[in-house]
Design an enzyme around this catalytic site. Structure first.
Site, PDB file in Angstrom:
ATOM      1  CG  ASP A 125       1.425   6.488   3.044  1.00 54.97           C
ATOM      2  OD1 ASP A 125       0.483   5.721   3.318  1.00 54.97           O
ATOM      3  OD2 ASP A 125       2.447   6.584   3.744  1.00 54.97           O
ATOM      4  NE  ARG A 172      -3.504  -2.302   2.719  1.00 55.06           N
ATOM      5  CZ  ARG A 172      -4.133  -2.654   3.845  1.00 55.06           C
ATOM      6  NH1 ARG A 172      -3.961  -1.929   4.943  1.00 55.06           N
ATOM      7  NH2 ARG A 172      -4.918  -3.703   3.862  1.00 55.06           N
ATOM      8  NE  ARG A 180       6.565  10.348   3.352  1.00 54.16           N
ATOM      9  CZ  ARG A 180       5.299  10.704   3.610  1.00 54.16           C
ATOM     10  NH1 ARG A 180       4.319   9.827   3.455  1.00 54.16           N
ATOM     11  NH2 ARG A 180       5.046  11.927   4.024  1.00 54.16           N
TER      12      ARG A 180
END
Length: 265
Positions: A52, A50, A197
């Site tokens: 973002d 998945r 990130r």
């Protein structure tokens, strides 16, 4: 029912992430709608990873089950004719019903592309990250070595992460410069929510000299998210590889890799 696996590419800045949401336009929403039209029935997708909002994919893998019998071209060309320009099906293949895009993936690969220059990029806005002060790639390349192997990555895990364990096996972690761009490459058996990130954010702190090289190991051992750097922007992050055992008729014997290359334009 027949199980179909698809390979996808999409520009994440055009969507509110992968997963279907009541309040936003997602990759899953538009793809399920297109597939449902071709299949003439409701289709539910399962993805390898998945992503973002704002995160891109050059090698996403998904699967779905259907009662419809269609030629492979229908799941590629037919579906693509119904999709917005920012997402495309690259390939399709029929697989056994024991295949699962998420749970049977053995490795995932991400690349973060960071524009390191005094002014922000215009042609690549939304497709690369940006940091204007000079960064020392040698310091970052040295700092990233401590991430290899089995580790508890709690210091780089989002507060809302739903993974049962923060422990992951990092096979590859590297930083290198290509002109005004820095390429951060990570390959592991899996990743936590916002893990890449958060790693990039911490490495940028090392690269600009705010913390010493050894700070990355300190963060890793601390297992405390509050001690690490803020989460970096999603713009330059690409899901660019997923690997499976070679028991299904997937491209390249299950090593689905499409590294985004510079220049992007």
């Amino acid at each position: 029912m027949t199980r179909i696996a698809l390979g996808l590419e999409y520009a994440g800045d055009a969507f509110c992430g992968w997963q279907s949401q009541a309040h936003g336009r997602t990759v899953q929403d538009v793809l399920e709608a297109a597939l449902g039209t071709i299949a003439a029935e409701r289709v539910r997708l399962h993805c390898a990873g998945r992503t973002d909002a704002g995160v891109h994919a050059s090698a996403q893998v998904v699967h779905f089950d259907t009662n419809a019998r269609r030629p492979t071209t229908a799941w590629v060309r037919g579906v693509n004719a119904l999709l917005p320009a920012a997402v495309v099906v690259r390939w399709a293949t029929e697989v056994d019903d024991d295949f699962h895009a998420r749970f049977l993936a053995t490795e995932r690969r991400y690349r973060y592309i960071l524009h390191n220059a005094p002014t922000r990029p215009a042609m690549l806005a939304g497709r690369v990250g940006w940091f204007h002060p000079p960064l020392d790639e040698a310091r970052m390349a040295q700092a990233v070595d401590c991430l290899l192997g089995w580790h508890d990555f709690s210091s780089f895990r989002a507060a809302g992460c739903q993974s049962k364990t923060p422990v992951r096996l990092m096979h590859e972690a590297s930083v290198r410069r290509q002109g005004d761009y820095l390429l951060f490459d990570f390959r592991a058996n899996g990743f936590l929510h916002h893990m890449i990130r958060n790693l990039v954010g911490a490495l940028v702190y090392v690269g600009k000299g705010r913390y010493p090289v050894g700070w990355m190991r300190e963060l890793l051992e601390a297992r405390d998210r509050t001690r690490a750097a803020p989460t970096f922007a999603p713009d330059g992050l690409y899901l660019c590889g997923v690997s499976y055992p070679p028991r299904w008729p997937l491209p390249n014997d299950g090593r689905i890799i499409a590294l985004p290359q510079l220049p992007l334009v």
